[in-house]
Design a protein around this motif. Structure first.
Motif, PDB file in Angstrom:
ATOM      1  N   MET A   1       0.828  -1.180   0.000  1.00 21.52           N
ATOM      2  CA  MET A   1       0.000   0.000   0.000  1.00 21.52           C
ATOM      3  C   MET A   1       0.875   1.247   0.000  1.00 21.52           C
ATOM      4  SD  MET A   1      -2.619   1.241   2.923  1.00 21.52           S
ATOM      5  CE  MET A   1      -4.216   1.581   2.300  1.00 21.52           C
ATOM      6  N   LYS A   2       0.504   2.226  -0.799  1.00 23.48           N
ATOM      7  CA  LYS A   2       1.231   3.484  -0.860  1.00 23.48           C
ATOM      8  C   LYS A   2       0.807   4.373   0.302  1.00 23.48           C
ATOM      9  CE  LYS A   2       1.574   3.526  -5.867  1.00 23.48           C
ATOM     10  NZ  LYS A   2       1.222   4.239  -7.090  1.00 23.48           N
ATOM     11  N   ASP A   3       1.750   5.143   0.839  1.00 27.87           N
ATOM     12  CA  ASP A   3       1.426   6.107   1.888  1.00 27.87           C
ATOM     13  C   ASP A   3       0.732   7.308   1.263  1.00 27.87           C
ATOM     14  OD1 ASP A   3       2.676   4.476   3.721  1.00 27.87           O
ATOM     15  OD2 ASP A   3       4.563   5.605   3.664  1.00 27.87           O
ATOM     16  N   PHE A   4      -0.169   7.903   2.007  1.00 29.52           N
ATOM     17  CA  PHE A   4      -0.831   9.110   1.525  1.00 29.52           C
ATOM     18  C   PHE A   4      -1.417   9.870   2.697  1.00 29.52           C
ATOM     19  CE2 PHE A   4      -4.196   6.013   1.744  1.00 29.52           C
ATOM     20  CZ  PHE A   4      -5.287   6.730   2.225  1.00 29.52           C
ATOM     21  N   ASP A   5      -1.673  11.131   2.490  1.00 38.53           N
ATOM     22  CA  ASP A   5      -2.401  11.971   3.432  1.00 38.53           C
ATOM     23  C   ASP A   5      -3.710  12.343   2.771  1.00 38.53           C
ATOM     24  OD1 ASP A   5      -0.346  11.967   5.272  1.00 38.53           O
ATOM     25  OD2 ASP A   5       0.538  13.810   4.492  1.00 38.53           O
ATOM     26  N   TYR A   6      -4.777  12.297   3.531  1.00 37.95           N
ATOM     27  CA  TYR A   6      -6.095  12.637   2.997  1.00 37.95           C
ATOM     28  C   TYR A   6      -6.715  13.671   3.921  1.00 37.95           C
ATOM     29  CZ  TYR A   6     -10.886  12.151   1.397  1.00 37.95           C
ATOM     30  OH  TYR A   6     -12.138  12.407   0.901  1.00 37.95           O
ATOM     31  N   TYR A   7      -7.041  14.814   3.368  1.00 41.43           N
ATOM     32  CA  TYR A   7      -7.657  15.890   4.136  1.00 41.43           C
ATOM     33  C   TYR A   7      -8.882  16.350   3.375  1.00 41.43           C
ATOM     34  CZ  TYR A   7      -8.354  20.483   6.231  1.00 41.43           C
ATOM     35  OH  TYR A   7      -8.889  21.578   6.845  1.00 41.43           O
ATOM     36  N   ALA A   8     -10.046  16.162   3.954  1.00 40.60           N
ATOM     37  CA  ALA A   8     -11.300  16.540   3.300  1.00 40.60           C
ATOM     38  C   ALA A   8     -12.126  17.371   4.278  1.00 40.60           C
ATOM     39  CB  ALA A   8     -12.076  15.309   2.860  1.00 40.60           C
ATOM     40  N   PRO A   9     -11.940  18.671   4.241  1.00 40.42           N
ATOM     41  CA  PRO A   9     -12.629  19.534   5.211  1.00 40.42           C
ATOM     42  C   PRO A   9     -14.116  19.699   4.880  1.00 40.42           C
ATOM     43  CG  PRO A   9     -11.422  20.869   3.655  1.00 40.42           C
ATOM     44  CD  PRO A   9     -11.112  19.421   3.326  1.00 40.42           C
ATOM     45  N   THR A  10     -14.871  18.675   5.190  1.00 40.37           N
ATOM     46  CA  THR A  10     -16.303  18.676   4.919  1.00 40.37           C
ATOM     47  C   THR A  10     -17.050  18.576   6.232  1.00 40.37           C
ATOM     48  OG1 THR A  10     -15.963  17.587   2.807  1.00 40.37           O
ATOM     49  CG2 THR A  10     -18.172  17.472   3.727  1.00 40.37           C
ATOM     50  N   GLU A  11     -17.977  19.479   6.445  1.00 42.72           N
ATOM     51  CA  GLU A  11     -18.819  19.420   7.631  1.00 42.72           C
ATOM     52  C   GLU A  11     -20.176  18.876   7.228  1.00 42.72           C
ATOM     53  OE1 GLU A  11     -20.566  22.264  11.213  1.00 42.72           O
ATOM     54  OE2 GLU A  11     -19.225  23.125   9.715  1.00 42.72           O
ATOM     55  N   VAL A  12     -20.597  17.807   7.861  1.00 43.86           N
ATOM     56  CA  VAL A  12     -21.912  17.230   7.630  1.00 43.86           C
ATOM     57  C   VAL A  12     -22.743  17.529   8.865  1.00 43.86           C
ATOM     58  CG1 VAL A  12     -23.229  15.123   7.222  1.00 43.86           C
ATOM     59  CG2 VAL A  12     -20.981  15.411   6.161  1.00 43.86           C
ATOM     60  N   VAL A  13     -23.853  18.236   8.676  1.00 40.61           N
ATOM     61  CA  VAL A  13     -24.735  18.591   9.781  1.00 40.61           C
ATOM     62  C   VAL A  13     -25.989  17.752   9.651  1.00 40.61           C
ATOM     63  CG1 VAL A  13     -26.027  20.457  10.878  1.00 40.61           C
ATOM     64  CG2 VAL A  13     -23.801  20.929   9.827  1.00 40.61           C
ATOM     65  N   PHE A  14     -26.290  17.001  10.701  1.00 40.81           N
ATOM     66  CA  PHE A  14     -27.397  16.053  10.655  1.00 40.81           C
ATOM     67  C   PHE A  14     -28.144  16.121  11.980  1.00 40.81           C
ATOM     68  CE2 PHE A  14     -29.267  11.909  11.415  1.00 40.81           C
ATOM     69  CZ  PHE A  14     -29.886  11.646  10.205  1.00 40.81           C
ATOM     70  N   GLY A  15     -29.462  16.067  11.921  1.00 41.11           N
ATOM     71  CA  GLY A  15     -30.249  15.999  13.151  1.00 41.11           C
ATOM     72  C   GLY A  15     -31.509  16.829  13.073  1.00 41.11           C
ATOM     73  N   LYS A  16     -32.320  16.705  14.098  1.00 38.46           N
ATOM     74  CA  LYS A  16     -33.597  17.400  14.178  1.00 38.46           C
ATOM     75  C   LYS A  16     -33.383  18.908  14.092  1.00 38.46           C
ATOM     76  CE  LYS A  16     -37.618  17.666  17.297  1.00 38.46           C
ATOM     77  NZ  LYS A  16     -38.539  18.099  16.361  1.00 38.46           N
TER      78      LYS A  16
END
Length: 144
Positions: A1-16
């Motif tokens: 497996m290749k090394d990698f950095d993953y950065y995904a600045p996603t905000e998921v807002v869920f709820g009533k």
């Protein structure tokens, strides 16, 4: 497996009642014009889209809508979204719905800042990060 950095600045807002936070959240991220991306009938029939529209209007944030996302989103819808973002000075994609809508919205956002075809990410040709997942697996079945 290749090394990698993953950065995904996603905000998921869920709820009533979380949909009532849309204006505040979009201002937090500096949105000036929004693409409201959604599936179809259930978002409309449930009244959720009306609430989203009202929140955006009350926050004074202009928006464009792009509905019609289907399970296993099609690439043609993503290309349509990318065209809308590029031609309408849209700086924020708001996914209103479940997994397919979120996947489609992510692909639109990737496509906005990438000079090549967004499909390159799925074919691992982009040279950026890992392959996107959660999408249809066949090039031909994605509306291309």
């Amino acid at each position: 497996m290749k090394d990698f950095d993953y950065y995904a600045p996603t905000e998921v807002v869920f709820g009533k009642d979380s949909e009532k936070e849309i204006g505040r959240l979009l201002r937090k991220y500096g949105a000036h014009k929004v693409l409201v991306h959604y599936g179809g009938i259930s978002a409309e029939k449930s009244g959720l889209l009306d609430v989203v529209r009202k929140q955006l209007d009350e926050a004074g944030i202009p928006f464009i809508e792009l509905g019609g996302v289907v399970p296993n989103p099609v690439l043609s819808k993503v290309h349509e979204g990318i065209r809308i973002l590029r031609s309408g000075n849209v700086d924020f994609v708001l996914a209103v719905g479940g997994g397919s809508v979120i996947d489609s919205a992510k692909a639109i956002a990737y496509g906005l800042v990438y000079d090549g075809d967004v499909w390159d990410f799925f074919l691992q040709k982009s040279g950026r990060g890992r392959r996107l997942s959660g999408w249809c697996r066949s090039y031909d079945s994605c509306g291309r």
